[in-house]
Design a protein around this motif. Structure first.
Motif, PDB file in Angstrom:
ATOM      1  N   LEU A 151       0.981   6.498  -4.012  1.00 39.06           N
ATOM      2  CA  LEU A 151       0.698   6.498  -5.444  1.00 39.06           C
ATOM      3  C   LEU A 151       1.548   7.581  -6.113  1.00 39.06           C
ATOM      4  O   LEU A 151       1.389   8.770  -5.826  1.00 39.06           O
ATOM      5  CB  LEU A 151      -0.786   6.764  -5.685  1.00 39.06           C
ATOM      6  CG  LEU A 151      -1.246   6.867  -7.141  1.00 39.06           C
ATOM      7  CD1 LEU A 151      -0.917   5.597  -7.909  1.00 39.06           C
ATOM      8  CD2 LEU A 151      -2.749   7.157  -7.202  1.00 39.06           C
ATOM      9  N   HIS A 177      -3.395   2.840  -1.479  1.00 40.53           N
ATOM     10  CA  HIS A 177      -2.158   3.612  -1.363  1.00 40.53           C
ATOM     11  C   HIS A 177      -2.145   4.409  -0.067  1.00 40.53           C
ATOM     12  O   HIS A 177      -2.971   5.309   0.131  1.00 40.53           O
ATOM     13  CB  HIS A 177      -2.009   4.559  -2.558  1.00 40.53           C
ATOM     14  CG  HIS A 177      -1.933   3.853  -3.869  1.00 40.53           C
ATOM     15  ND1 HIS A 177      -0.780   3.272  -4.337  1.00 40.53           N
ATOM     16  CD2 HIS A 177      -2.901   3.612  -4.806  1.00 40.53           C
ATOM     17  CE1 HIS A 177      -1.013   2.704  -5.512  1.00 40.53           C
ATOM     18  NE2 HIS A 177      -2.291   2.896  -5.819  1.00 40.53           N
ATOM     19  N   THR A 236      -0.728   8.953   0.865  1.00 41.44           N
ATOM     20  CA  THR A 236      -1.239   9.620  -0.338  1.00 41.44           C
ATOM     21  C   THR A 236      -2.464  10.449   0.027  1.00 41.44           C
ATOM     22  O   THR A 236      -3.588   9.949   0.048  1.00 41.44           O
ATOM     23  CB  THR A 236      -1.603   8.591  -1.429  1.00 41.44           C
ATOM     24  OG1 THR A 236      -0.473   7.753  -1.698  1.00 41.44           O
ATOM     25  CG2 THR A 236      -2.054   9.274  -2.707  1.00 41.44           C
ATOM     26  N   CYS A 253      -9.738   2.638  -6.424  1.00 43.14           N
ATOM     27  CA  CYS A 253      -8.470   3.046  -5.832  1.00 43.14           C
ATOM     28  C   CYS A 253      -8.759   3.723  -4.498  1.00 43.14           C
ATOM     29  O   CYS A 253      -9.648   4.582  -4.409  1.00 43.14           O
ATOM     30  CB  CYS A 253      -7.736   4.005  -6.769  1.00 43.14           C
ATOM     31  SG  CYS A 253      -6.261   4.787  -6.077  1.00 43.14           S
ATOM     32  N   THR A 257      -7.112   6.042  -1.444  1.00 40.42           N
ATOM     33  CA  THR A 257      -5.992   6.883  -1.020  1.00 40.42           C
ATOM     34  C   THR A 257      -6.144   7.201   0.465  1.00 40.42           C
ATOM     35  O   THR A 257      -7.230   7.545   0.925  1.00 40.42           O
ATOM     36  CB  THR A 257      -5.932   8.192  -1.822  1.00 40.42           C
ATOM     37  OG1 THR A 257      -7.162   8.912  -1.655  1.00 40.42           O
ATOM     38  CG2 THR A 257      -5.685   7.913  -3.292  1.00 40.42           C
ATOM     39  N   SER A 285       0.846  -1.195   0.000  1.00 40.73           N
ATOM     40  CA  SER A 285       0.000   0.000   0.000  1.00 40.73           C
ATOM     41  C   SER A 285       0.881   1.245   0.000  1.00 40.73           C
ATOM     42  O   SER A 285       0.665   2.195   0.749  1.00 40.73           O
ATOM     43  CB  SER A 285      -0.932   0.008   1.210  1.00 40.73           C
ATOM     44  OG  SER A 285      -0.212  -0.076   2.418  1.00 40.73           O
TER      45      SER A 285
END
Length: 438
Positions: free
Chosen positions: A36, A216, A219, A68, A70, A33
């Motif tokens: 990004l 990610h 991020t 995705c 973040t 993780s």
């Protein structure tokens, strides 16, 4: 996956030579993780790597959606990784109150989903082999006074009428189960249980990634803007994400990314302490069947034993993040009063996480613009409720929800929100007085 240690739970603690038990060496995000660094296009961007965001991502990915996540810190960094580990399938409001608030049809649909939220957590743990020391032995809600006991039993009967496995308990029952004479009675909700919270969060990360989600840490999202019919998120890493749909699941850590969202919430700290493992002979007499417990006060206390025999006690703390061991002294005093047979206790760990409290003590789902969905405000019921909200948000975003069970409302900032420290301080004082009077 290795179950994280308690030291990894305390990710927001501050190093102080005078209080070494508060220090935590923040574990780096798992390599899977990592931040990004390259821009990408996805179907759904989820902002926030707590239970709500991770559950949403997992259930979207299982439906074949490109998703995705973040997270500005590490997935599970907030209260999702730093709570007391109790899995309770309830809301702050009783079922009959919900019927008065929303009408019978809408309320019963919500009650049904909430009632099954602990099932979802334990099903996910089993299905994805999540290592988080799950125990499902029920939750005890306890009353100090005989005067308050009828109302507590009436609450239990409301759930019982809806099929929940509950048991009404008197003072003798509680003394045998809990190991203290402090309570007049209570009730047992057999649907509930306990987990290691950061272990569950990291297990959701792994499950979502295995299903195809990209996650990610490190991020943050610095801005959101509409571009060519899609949402473009600019990231703290310099990259960007283009998405058809965006889910904001930041809860008690909401910032200024979306106008007025932060002003709809009061972030409050939940403090937890953990003793050294108790002597086995003494420990067997305290919550010997593995139950979790909470008092029925407005400013409640909650406690349980973990798999090592440590006794954990949690409750509300100061508005600010803790800075030293004495900030947790109110919990340590409470534990000593409840269990005087333990004698002087030694504490190995102290930590806190920030929960999001809403004005009506209900979870809030907002859709203030096309393609934007927000899910916030679990009011201390995060493990079961956030996991359930994530599943149903995924169904809603893919058009499979039918009647979405959670109420969708407009953004309504709390009046005079800048005085929130005063609100919380005054509220704590007021509820403390009411608790003493009752």
């Amino acid at each position: 996956m290795e179950v994280p240690s308690y030291s990894e739970l305390k990710l927001n603690a501050i190093r102080k030579e005078t209080a070494p038990s508060l220090w935590v060496a923040t574990a780096p995000p798992p390599s899977s993780s990592a931040p990004l660094s390259e821009s990408k296009t996805v179907d759904v961007l989820v902002i926030g790597g707590g239970y709500t965001g991770l559950s949403t991502a997992l259930h979207l990915a299982e439906r074949g959606v490109g998703v995705c996540v973040t997270e500005a810190k590490e997935p599970g960094w907030g209260a999702s990784g730093r709570n007391g580990g109790q899995v309770n399938p309830t809301l702050k409001h009783d079922p009959d109150e919900l019927v008065s608030m929303f009408g019978e049809r809408r309320a019963e649909a919500l009650i049904n989903v909430v009632s099954r939220s602990a099932d979802l957590v334990f099903d996910l743990i089993a299905r994805h082999a999540i290592e988080c020391h799950p125990v499902r032995a029920g939750w005890l809600q306890l009353s100090y006074s005989q005067k308050s006991l009828p109302a507590l039993h009436a609450r239990a009967r409301q759930w019982q009428r809806r099929g929940a496995p509950v048991e009404l308990l008197d003072s003798g029952d509680i003394e045998r189960r809990v190991g203290t004479r402090a309570f007049a009675g209570g009730w047992l909700d057999a649907r509930a249980g306990a987990i290691q919270p950061l272990g569950f969060a990291r297990g959701l990360v792994r499950a979502a990634q295995n299903a195809g989600a990209a996650i990610h840490g490190g991020t943050g999202v610095t801005s959101l803007e509409r571009s060519n019919g899609r949402w473009l998120a600019t990231l703290s890493t310099g990259a960007s994400v283009s998405a058809q749909e965006v889910v904001i699941a930041t809860n008690g850590y909401a910032g200024s990314l979306w106008p007025r969202l932060k002003q709809t919430l009061l972030p409050a700290n939940s403090f937890i302490v953990a003793t050294r493992p108790l002597d086995a002979k003494i420990a067997d007499g305290i919550l010997g069947r593995g139950e979790t417990a909470a008092t029925s006060q407005r400013l409640l206390l909650y406690f349980r034993k973990d798999h090592t025999g440590r006794l954990l006690m949690g409750g509300r703390g100061f508005f600010s993040d803790p800075r030293e061991a004495k900030d947790f002294s109110h919990l340590e005093r409470s534990l000593a009063l409840l269990f005087p047979q333990l004698g002087p206790l030694e504490y190995e760990y102290r930590w806190s996480g920030r929960i999001a409290i809403t004005r009506d003590f209900m979870p809030h789902v907002h859709q203030p613009a096309p393609g934007i969905t927000m899910a916030v405000g679990c009011n201390g019921r995060g493990i079961a409720l956030c996991t359930s909200m994530g599943k149903h948000l995924a169904a809603k975003l893919t058009g499979k929800a039918g009647d979405f069970p959670y109420p969708v409302s407009a953004l309504k900032p709390i009046p005079l929100h800048r005085l929130q420290r005063f609100y919380i301080g005054a509220g704590v004082a007021w509820y403390s007085l009411l608790d003493k009077l009752s």
